[in-house]
Design an enzyme around this catalytic site. Structure first.
Site: not given
Ligand code: ADP
Length: 546
Positions: A445, A450
Site C-alpha cells: 500500500k 495499492w
C-alpha cells in the site's frame, strides 16, 4: 419427490477397482533413483494395495486412523495412496522439504501412527526421531530397511520394517468397506507460506469429484490412451489429483521419482511417450533453458503441459509456445481447493487470438471449473466489476473446497456463510477470467493506493538478464510503503540497476516502479518451491525506502 437412482457412494476404492478391471493394459512406470525403471499394471497396483490394507488391518489400523508418507512420486507411494484410503484410514502426505520442526508439528497435529518413508529420505526421517509424536510407533521403508544403519536412533525409537516384508504373503484381494462417501480419505497441510501449516482433510466424495473434474478436456484432458507424468509431487496436494484422475481415465502413468532435473524429465517424456504432464513453473522454466541450450533437443511428440502453484512467467509460456509449439495450460489452485479451482482453457471468444494476445490471457489464472463457484468482493463487501481493473479477495465454494481446518476450532478464512476466503487478491476481466495480483498479506500500500507485487515480478522476469525476482513492500516515511525489487541475475550476467528499472517504463504506472533494486544470489524458497515472502519481509524489516 426424490429421484429413483442408485445411491452408490463415491469411493476411492471404486477408482482402483475400475482401473484394475477395465484398464489392465495401461502401465505404471516408476523411475528409481538410479534412473532404472519398474513397470506395473493397474491390476498389480490394486493387488499390492490390497496386500497393504490386509497388513495394516492385522496391525490394528482402524478407520479414520492417520497414516503418513514421506515419499516421492513412485509406485509404492501410489499403492499406499490407494490402499490406505480404500480401507478407510486417512492418507497423510508430508512434504520432505519442510523443516524438521514443521514436519514434527504436522505429524503431532495429525496424530499419525505409521510413517511410510522413501529409502532415499531416511536421513530426513532420522532427523525427525526426537520430534515423532508418541503415537507414531512404526516406520515402513519404501525400499529396504537395511539402508538404515543398525545403530540408527530411529530404530531405538520405533519399529522399522520394509514395505515388501509388510506386503509379503498377504492376500491380493481386499473386500473394500462400503464407507460413507463423506468419510475422510486424506490429509494434506498447507505449505505455511503465510503462517503455521493447516491441515485440510479431504473426503472420498471431494477427492472423486475433483478427480472427475480434472480429467476433463478443459482441465488436464486425460484419456485412456494418455501417458501422464505428474511432476508435481504426490505430497503437494495429492499431485493435483492426478493419481486419482489417471485411475478414472485408466491411462498409463509415469512416476518420475526423486530426479526432477530437465535431462531426466526429457528422457522420460521421450522414452515413455508421455502425452501430458503437470508441474510448478520452476520445473518448466528449467526444462525450457535446458532445451534451448542444444538445438537438437526437440520433442518427438510435444506433450501437453499444465502449470500452477505460483504465477507462470510469460517469458516461459512464450518460449514453449513459440519455440516448441506447446500451449501450457495455466491452472490455479490451493491445498484447500483439492487443489484445482480454475484453468485458462480457450473459449469461443478467444479461440482465434494470435499468439501474443493469447499469451497475455494465459498469464491469468483462468476461469472456474464446473463445481467451483467464485465471488470477488472489495473491502466494502461489494462484488467487483468484471473490468480487469477492480480488485478484491477471491472467495470460493464447492464440493471439493474445505469447510474447516483439521484440528482447528475456527479460522477467519471461513466466512460463516459457506464461502472460503482464499487470501488471493484478484481482478476479473470481461471473460470472467481471474488474475491474481497479490496475496492479501503481500499487498503493498503506497500513499493509500495499492501496488501489485506480482505484476512487478512478472514484468521484470521478461528482462533478458533476470533469472528470478521478488517484490516486497518496505517502509517509507511519506508513502507508508514502497516496493523493493530483489533480483537474482542470470548466470554470467551483471545488469545495472538503471537498466532494470528502466525496463518498467511504459509497462506499469510510473508510481509503481520500484525505487530500489537489490541484486542477490538467491531468494528464500518455501518447501513447495514458492518465493518465501514472509521470510524476505523479515530479512528486510529494517530497510526504509525514504
Ligand atoms: P500456501 O498457501 O501455503 O502457499 P498452497 O500450495 O495451497 O500453499 O498455495 C496456494 C496459493 O498458491 C494460492 O492461494 C495462490 O496464492 C498461489 N497460486 C496457486 N496457483 C497459482 C497460479 N497459477 N498463479 C499464481 N498463484 C498461484
Amino acid at each position: 419427490m426424490l429421484g429413483l437412482m442408485q445411491d452408490r457412494p463415491l469411493l476411492i476404492s471404486a477408482i482402483l477397482e475400475h482401473a484394475a478391471r477395465n484398464h489392465f493394459g495401461a502401465k505404471i512406470v516408476s523411475a528409481r533413483p538410479d534412473g532404472s525403471r519398474v513397470r506395473h499394471t493397474w491390476p498389480q497396483i490394486a493387488a499390492r494395495a490390497a496386500q497393504l490394507a490386509h497388513a495394516l488391518t492385522k496391525r490394528g489400523v482402524s478407520q479414520g486412523e492417520r497414516i503418513a508418507t514421506l515419499a516421492w512420486n513412485e509406485h509404492r507411494h501410489l499403492e499406499v495412496y490407494y490402499g490406505v484410503s480404500s480401507m478407510g484410514a486417512v492418507l497423510h502426505t508430508v512434504n520432505p522439504r519442510l523443516f524438521a520442526e514443521q514436519i514434527g508439528f504436522i505429524l503431532a497435529d495429525a496424530q499419525d501412527t505409521h510413517l511410510f518413508v522413501d529409502a532415499t529420505l531416511l536421513k530426513v526421517a532420522e532427523g525427525l526421531t526426537e520430534r515423532l509424536p508418541p503415537c507414531l510407533k512404526t516406520v515402513v521403508v519404501l525400499g529396504t530397511a537395511a539402508e538404515l544403519p543398525a545403530d540408527s536412533p530411529l530404530r531405538a525409537r520405533c519399529e522399522v520394517i520394509d514395505h515388501e516384508s509388510l506386503l509379503a504373503g498377504q492376500p491380493e484381494r481386499f473386500d473394500w468397506p462400503d464407507l460413507d462417501e463423506r468419510a475422510a480419505s486424506s490429509l494434506c497441510y498447507t505449505s505455511g507460506t503465510t503462517g503455521d501449516p493447516k491441515g485440510v482433510l479431504y473426503s472420498h466424495r471431494s477427492t472423486l469429484l475433483h478427480a472427475m473434474a480434472v480429467v476433463q478436456p478443459d482441465c488436464f484432458n486425460i484419456r485412456a490412451v494418455d501417458v501422464v507424468m505428474p511432476v508435481v509431487p504426490m505430497f503437494h496436494v495429492n499431485a493435483w489429483g492426478m493419481p486419482y484422475a489417471a485411475g478414472i481415465a485408466g491411462c498409463s502413468m509415469v512416476l518420475p521419482g526423486p530426479r526432477l532435473d530437465p535431462a531426466s524429465l526429457f528422457q522420460l517424456i521421450e522414452e515413455e511417450g508421455v502425452t501430458g504432464s503437470a508441474g510448478v513453473p520452476t520445473i518448466w522454466s528449467a526444462l525450457l533453458q535446458w532445451l534451448r541450450a542444444d538445438p537438437t533437443r526437440k520433442f518427438a511428440r510435444p506433450p501437453r503441459l499444465a502449470v500452477g502453484g505460483t504465477a507462470l512467467p510469460t517469458a516461459v509460456n512464450a518460449g514453449f509456445l513459440k519455440e516448441y509449439g506447446i500451449e501450457i495450460l495455466h491452472a490455479w489452485g490451493m491445498t484447500e481447493v483439492s487443489p484445482v479451482g480454475s484453468t485458462g482453457a480457450r473459449l469461443p471468444q478467444n479461440a482465434d487470438w494470435d499468439e501474443d494476445r493469447f499469451l497475455d490471457y494465459a498469464r491469468k489464472q483462468g476461469r472456474p471449473l464446473f463445481g467451483v463457484e467464485m465471488r470477488v468482493r472489495d473491502d466494502k463487501g461489494q462484488d467487483i466489476a468484471h473490468d480487469g481493473t477492480a480488485f478484491g479477495e477471491l472467495e470460493v465454494r464447492g464440493p471439493w473446497v474445505a469447510s474447516a481446518y483439521f484440528n482447528r476450532a475456527s479460522d477467519d478464512a471461513f466466512t460463516g456463510d459457506g464461502w472460503f476466503r482464499t487470501g488471493d487478491v484478484v481482478t476479473v476481466d470481461e471473460l470472467g477470467c481471474i488474475e491474481i495480483v497479490d496475496r492479501a498479506k503481500d499487498v503493498i500500500k503506497s500513499g493509500g493506493e495499492w501496488i501489485s507485487s506480482i505484476t512487478l515480478e512478472n514484468v521484470i522476469l521478461g528482462h533478458p538478464d533476470v533469472a528470478q525476482a521478488a517484490v516486497i513492500g518496505i517502509r517509507h516515511s511519506k508513502w507508508d510503503e514502497r516496493p523493493l525489487l530483489l533480483v537474482v541475475p542470470k548466470e554470467g550476467r551483471t545488469p545495472g540497476a538503471e537498466s532494470i528499472l528502466r525496463f518498467y517504463e511504459g509497462k506499469v504506472a510510473k508510481w509503481w516502479i520500484p525505487d530500489q533494486v537489490e541484486f542477490v544470489d538467491k531468494l528464500p524458497m518455501t518447501a513447495t518451491g514458492k518465493i518465501w515472502k514472509a521470510e524476505l519481509k523479515t530479512q528486510y524489516r529494517d530497510r526504509v525506502a525514504g
